[in-house]
Motif scaffolding. Structure first.
Motif, PDB file in Angstrom:
ATOM      1  N   CYS B  90       7.431  -1.323   8.964  1.00  0.00           N
ATOM      2  CA  CYS B  90       6.908  -0.043   8.537  1.00  0.00           C
ATOM      3  C   CYS B  90       6.829  -0.072   7.005  1.00  0.00           C
ATOM      4  O   CYS B  90       7.702  -0.648   6.349  1.00  0.00           O
ATOM      5  N   ALA B  91       5.787   0.499   6.429  1.00  0.00           N
ATOM      6  CA  ALA B  91       5.666   0.544   4.973  1.00  0.00           C
ATOM      7  C   ALA B  91       5.154   1.914   4.553  1.00  0.00           C
ATOM      8  O   ALA B  91       4.425   2.567   5.309  1.00  0.00           O
ATOM      9  N   ALA B  92       5.556   2.331   3.384  1.00  0.00           N
ATOM     10  CA  ALA B  92       5.126   3.636   2.874  1.00  0.00           C
ATOM     11  C   ALA B  92       4.639   3.483   1.452  1.00  0.00           C
ATOM     12  O   ALA B  92       5.150   2.671   0.678  1.00  0.00           O
ATOM     13  N   GLY B  93       3.627   4.284   1.107  1.00  0.00           N
ATOM     14  CA  GLY B  93       3.079   4.230  -0.240  1.00  0.00           C
ATOM     15  C   GLY B  93       2.758   5.629  -0.744  1.00  0.00           C
ATOM     16  O   GLY B  93       2.709   6.589   0.022  1.00  0.00           O
ATOM     17  N   GLY B  94       2.592   5.734  -2.038  1.00  0.00           N
ATOM     18  CA  GLY B  94       2.260   7.031  -2.605  1.00  0.00           C
ATOM     19  C   GLY B  94       1.700   6.869  -3.991  1.00  0.00           C
ATOM     20  O   GLY B  94       1.787   5.801  -4.591  1.00  0.00           O
ATOM     21  N   ASP B  95       1.150   7.932  -4.503  1.00  0.00           N
ATOM     22  CA  ASP B  95       0.586   7.890  -5.840  1.00  0.00           C
ATOM     23  C   ASP B  95       1.684   8.233  -6.831  1.00  0.00           C
ATOM     24  O   ASP B  95       1.937   9.397  -7.131  1.00  0.00           O
ATOM     25  N   PHE B  96       2.348   7.222  -7.320  1.00  0.00           N
ATOM     26  CA  PHE B  96       3.395   7.437  -8.299  1.00  0.00           C
ATOM     27  C   PHE B  96       2.869   7.268  -9.706  1.00  0.00           C
ATOM     28  O   PHE B  96       3.616   7.130 -10.648  1.00  0.00           O
ATOM     29  N   GLY B  97       1.564   7.261  -9.795  1.00  0.00           N
ATOM     30  CA  GLY B  97       0.936   7.142 -11.108  1.00  0.00           C
ATOM     31  C   GLY B  97       0.744   5.720 -11.557  1.00  0.00           C
ATOM     32  O   GLY B  97       0.231   5.481 -12.631  1.00  0.00           O
ATOM     33  N   THR B  98       1.167   4.777 -10.772  1.00  0.00           N
ATOM     34  CA  THR B  98       1.067   3.387 -11.200  1.00  0.00           C
ATOM     35  C   THR B  98       0.421   2.515 -10.147  1.00  0.00           C
ATOM     36  O   THR B  98       0.816   1.405  -9.943  1.00  0.00           O
ATOM     37  N   ALA B  99      -0.549   3.010  -9.480  1.00  0.00           N
ATOM     38  CA  ALA B  99      -1.274   2.187  -8.510  1.00  0.00           C
ATOM     39  C   ALA B  99      -0.515   2.050  -7.203  1.00  0.00           C
ATOM     40  O   ALA B  99       0.518   2.664  -6.987  1.00  0.00           O
ATOM     41  N   SER B 100      -1.062   1.212  -6.364  1.00  0.00           N
ATOM     42  CA  SER B 100      -0.551   1.089  -5.005  1.00  0.00           C
ATOM     43  C   SER B 100       0.759   0.325  -4.981  1.00  0.00           C
ATOM     44  O   SER B 100       0.836  -0.794  -5.458  1.00  0.00           O
ATOM     45  N   LYS B 101       1.777   0.923  -4.429  1.00  0.00           N
ATOM     46  CA  LYS B 101       3.072   0.272  -4.348  1.00  0.00           C
ATOM     47  C   LYS B 101       3.665   0.600  -2.995  1.00  0.00           C
ATOM     48  O   LYS B 101       3.960   1.749  -2.690  1.00  0.00           O
ATOM     49  N   LEU B 102       3.798  -0.413  -2.168  1.00  0.00           N
ATOM     50  CA  LEU B 102       4.331  -0.203  -0.832  1.00  0.00           C
ATOM     51  C   LEU B 102       5.816  -0.493  -0.805  1.00  0.00           C
ATOM     52  O   LEU B 102       6.288  -1.464  -1.403  1.00  0.00           O
ATOM     53  N   THR B 103       6.548   0.372  -0.104  1.00  0.00           N
ATOM     54  CA  THR B 103       7.971   0.153   0.141  1.00  0.00           C
ATOM     55  C   THR B 103       8.123  -0.147   1.623  1.00  0.00           C
ATOM     56  O   THR B 103       7.672   0.635   2.472  1.00  0.00           O
ATOM     57  N   PHE B 104       8.748  -1.278   1.923  1.00  0.00           N
ATOM     58  CA  PHE B 104       8.845  -1.737   3.300  1.00  0.00           C
ATOM     59  C   PHE B 104      10.213  -1.466   3.897  1.00  0.00           C
ATOM     60  O   PHE B 104      11.229  -1.482   3.196  1.00  0.00           O
ATOM     61  N   GLY B 105      10.226  -1.247   5.211  1.00  0.00           N
ATOM     62  CA  GLY B 105      11.472  -1.260   5.965  1.00  0.00           C
ATOM     63  C   GLY B 105      11.878  -2.703   6.235  1.00  0.00           C
ATOM     64  O   GLY B 105      11.157  -3.639   5.864  1.00  0.00           O
ATOM     65  N   THR B 106      13.013  -2.882   6.874  1.00  0.00           N
ATOM     66  CA  THR B 106      13.541  -4.230   7.113  1.00  0.00           C
ATOM     67  C   THR B 106      13.020  -4.864   8.397  1.00  0.00           C
ATOM     68  O   THR B 106      13.337  -5.999   8.695  1.00  0.00           O
ATOM     69  N   GLY B 107      12.227  -4.115   9.142  1.00  0.00           N
ATOM     70  CA  GLY B 107      11.585  -4.709  10.309  1.00  0.00           C
ATOM     71  C   GLY B 107      12.338  -4.498  11.610  1.00  0.00           C
ATOM     72  O   GLY B 107      13.561  -4.338  11.634  1.00  0.00           O
ATOM     73  N   THR B 108      11.579  -4.488  12.693  1.00  0.00           N
ATOM     74  CA  THR B 108      12.124  -4.457  14.057  1.00  0.00           C
ATOM     75  C   THR B 108      11.486  -5.598  14.825  1.00  0.00           C
ATOM     76  O   THR B 108      10.259  -5.714  14.874  1.00  0.00           O
ATOM     77  N   ARG B 109      12.352  -6.415  15.398  1.00  0.00           N
ATOM     78  CA  ARG B 109      11.839  -7.543  16.184  1.00  0.00           C
ATOM     79  C   ARG B 109      11.569  -7.064  17.604  1.00  0.00           C
ATOM     80  O   ARG B 109      12.486  -6.640  18.310  1.00  0.00           O
ATOM     81  N   LEU B 110      10.312  -7.117  18.010  1.00  0.00           N
ATOM     82  CA  LEU B 110       9.918  -6.707  19.355  1.00  0.00           C
ATOM     83  C   LEU B 110       9.742  -7.935  20.231  1.00  0.00           C
ATOM     84  O   LEU B 110       9.057  -8.879  19.854  1.00  0.00           O
ATOM     85  N   GLN B 111      10.390  -7.893  21.379  1.00  0.00           N
ATOM     86  CA  GLN B 111      10.189  -8.962  22.356  1.00  0.00           C
ATOM     87  C   GLN B 111       9.640  -8.333  23.628  1.00  0.00           C
ATOM     88  O   GLN B 111      10.254  -7.417  24.196  1.00  0.00           O
ATOM     89  N   VAL B 112       8.485  -8.796  24.046  1.00  0.00           N
ATOM     90  CA  VAL B 112       7.875  -8.307  25.273  1.00  0.00           C
ATOM     91  C   VAL B 112       8.090  -9.365  26.342  1.00  0.00           C
ATOM     92  O   VAL B 112       7.629 -10.504  26.219  1.00  0.00           O
ATOM     93  N   THR B 113       8.813  -8.971  27.365  1.00  0.00           N
ATOM     94  CA  THR B 113       9.182  -9.917  28.419  1.00  0.00           C
ATOM     95  C   THR B 113       8.275  -9.787  29.634  1.00  0.00           C
ATOM     96  O   THR B 113       7.694  -8.721  29.881  1.00  0.00           O
ATOM     97  N   LEU B 114       8.164 -10.876  30.371  1.00  0.00           N
ATOM     98  CA  LEU B 114       7.290 -10.885  31.552  1.00  0.00           C
ATOM     99  C   LEU B 114       7.928 -10.138  32.718  1.00  0.00           C
ATOM    100  O   LEU B 114       9.146  -9.992  32.792  1.00  0.00           O
TER     101      LEU B 114
END
Lengths: 113, 114
Positions: B90-114
């Motif tokens: 997941c990532a979030a961005g905003g207009d902080f006056g200095t262009a595009s800057k994304l802040t990321f989460g640490t991630g979720t590992r998804l496993q899809v099983t049969l």
């Protein structure tokens, strides 16, 4: 027809050395970025350039120096490498300074021994 | 001061069922949000985004929901497929006056099983 490419993919070097990572994008984007993903998987922005001009510099040690010879290239030079610099470095690009979608390169895994 | 959090490091879902990945943020200045998918040894790939003026955005099997009052967003994948197995950021961005800057989460590992 790779959109964002980085070289090298892997880099193993000794502490104290100086190394460079190159990044090129063929998407015609104006803005390019360097991110660092550390061992805890945090993906953090380091720098952003727009049309060869530095616009974001996130409290990165000055041993790290980005260079943008043109808007399609953003290289990262690291002086006096330290153990803590070991990480995966990602280059990215986007269409505009506030482009919502950033396209990432495959990453460069740097290991400092 | 982690501003974007993904509290579930991993998720396992059966093929054909719905996968729901969650993300919370703290900075009310964020005004656009993105989901990226990452396979091993590759860079993150953009999946879907949403602006803060919307509460839902749909693209095929992927839907992102945004609850601004709760500062929470989620990604729904339905039906889940084995090829969806990856790490989702997941990532979030905003207009902080200095262009595009994304802040990321640490991630979720998804496993899809049969």
């Amino acid at each position: 027809d790779t959109a964002v490419s980085q070289t090298p993919k892997y880099l193993v070097t000794q502490m104290g050395n100086d190394k460079s990572i190159k990044c090129e994008q063929n998407l015609g984007h104006d803005t390019m970025y360097w991110y660092k993903q550390d061992s805890k998987k945090f993906l953090k922005i380091m720098f952003s350039y727009n049309n060869k001009e530095l616009i974001i510099n996130e409290t990165v040690p000055n041993r790290f120096s980005p260079k943008s010879p043109d808007k399609a290239h953003l290289n990262l030079h690291i002086n006096s490498l330290e153990l803590g610099d070991s990480a995966v470095y990602f280059c990215a690009s986007s269409q505009a300074p506030r482009g919502n979608e950033q396209f990432f390169g495959p990453g460069t895994r740097l290991t400092v021994l | 001061d982690q501003q974007v959090k993904q509290n579930s490091p991993s998720l396992s879902v059966q093929e054909g069922r719905i996968s729901i990945l969650n993300c919370d943020y703290t900075n009310s200045m964020f005004d656009y949000f993105l989901w990226y998918k990452k396979y091993p040894a590759e860079g993150p790939t953009f999946l879907i985004s949403i602006s803060s003026i919307k509460d839902k955005n749909e693209d095929g099997r992927f839907t992102v929901f945004l609850n601004k009052s709760a500062k929470h967003l989620s990604l729904h994948i339905v039906p889940s497929q084995p090829g969806d197995s990856a790490v989702y950021f997941c990532a979030a961005g905003g207009d902080f006056g200095t262009a595009s800057k994304l802040t990321f989460g640490t991630g979720t590992r998804l496993q899809v099983t049969l």
